[in-house]
Design an enzyme around this catalytic site. Sequence first.
Site: not given
Length: 614
Positions: A26-27
């Site tokens: 993810c981020a």
Amino acid sequence: MDYKAIGKKIISLVGGTENIRQLTHCATRLRFEFYKKEKVDVKSIENIPGVIGVVEKGGQFQVIIGNEVQTAFRAISEEMKHSEENDGNRELDREEKTTIVNRIISVISTTFTPVIPALIGGGMIKAVLSILVLAKLVDPSESTYSILTFISDAPFYFMPVLLAYGAAMKFKCNPILAITMACALLHPSWNGMVEAGESITFFGIPVVLVNYSSSVVPIILSVWIMSYVERFAEKYSPSVIKFFLKPLLIMFIAIPIALLGVGPFGNLLNDIVQTGATVLNEKVSWLIPMLMGAFQPFLTLTGTAWAMTPIATGQISSLGYEVVNGPGMLASNIAQGGATLAVAFKTKNKELKQMAASSGFTAVMGITEPCLYGVLLKLKRPLIASMIGGAAGGIYAGISGLVRYAFVSPGLTAIPAFIGENPWNVVHALITIVISFVVGFAASWLLGFQESTEVEGTSKKDGVSGEWIKAPVTGRAAELSEVADDVFAKEVLGKGAAIFPEEGRVYAPGSGEITIFFETGHAIGMKLDNGAEVLIHVGIDTVNLQGKYFTPKVKAGSRVEAGELLLEFDLQAIAEEGYDTVIPIIVTNTPNYRDVELTTCGQKKAGENLLGLV
């Protein structure tokens, strides 16, 4: 920081690429699923410079890297490509047993991770379009508006197609066939039947008419069923005709099952969840944003924040906005940033001040992992302060009816995501930001924090708590600034000292555990009993020697006592090869201390006090 090297190091500590069942990101974090969890060296991964932390929740093993997570992800992915051909031979039933809740969260996380960029892109186009309309730069009656509208709506309308890919990755089935099934659910002919509303049958079996555009649950369940159909087709299709018989069986069996039963059932579940969220929002509008604002840090820590994603994306798809995730997350992210920045203003520790300032700024922009793992968790009271600030902002967000129009990580950079049909919505978002930041900052300042923990029974002398790190080698001790390498000289990895060695023996600087012993023998990581995490790096760029001239005496995971021999190296041979033989000794968890002090420069014998922990 070489995040590509970090990625490759992680591979060796998780049991190699052959032990990685699933990898997404993810981020800020790498998300692993393993065949054999016992092969993973958790402590060593936590001690890799550049790794912020490790989370083992939600059915996944998550390694928090930060904003450079894609670099590490690519490095690991490249290594995994070499063993890609063997992936199909791995048995699905080797997956570790876990709870049903963890399995559901794992499915949601893995399925949605590849989709997030498209949702963010579409959401931000929708937000920008709102700004253009408000500024009267685009007329809603013009074709420009229509084109930008369908571009922004595309990821949400074709949500089943996007989710089919992630679900296929999770359930280990053919992604193209999964996408084909999603396309069938969205086919114009099917939508025409739904709009007509006339009863239809399939071989005499009644078919429930459902519009699957923007839906979430039906396609995930359908791909799950398809994975079993695919295994059946793989097993019973004769090899001579398998090439065309297998896809025929999968599409002929799985897609009708989806239309006849799985899809309608999934749609029912989808409606129940959406209705429940809507009722809660109508009856107690402040409850969900308050709870999300207060407990978002724990959802992040446990990896369960993904559990709310299907509800949020479903609301955006059907209503054009959502109230489940965004408002509360906005309050929480800003409050975490405020609490962390209060630490930056209040602390006298230079390293902690720098970390809190940078990670606090990142948090108010929308990414909270660096401040959560680097500051709030370690200091504890600021974490409580951030929860108070998040709850306060969440209450206002709920009472004011704040909604989020686009799927982005809430923060200052995401303010356009709160611009929509209601012009007051962005005003409420700004007020939520102010309340969350001010309350989080003030609570953190008032509650205070303890920057370092003194070991019970130690006596202070000249400002030192009695915790010492001994010289691991005999030679001339000096400040790190004398090291001809900016990573050490500028204290990027932490404070410490340097020794210009006179002999080729490295001893333990205290009692503790060997957390890392590089295969090349040039660097050793230790966690001492007094809590200090120490890196001993023999020479500069000596990793290029690939272990030549180094003879390790212990292994990673070993328990050693102070003064125990850890390594022998050929000092003269290394120097003759042209390498600088200086040995930096770094306290990598420097932020846990008010200061790390070099006792004196000059001649030191191995075993003498070298660094004092304040």
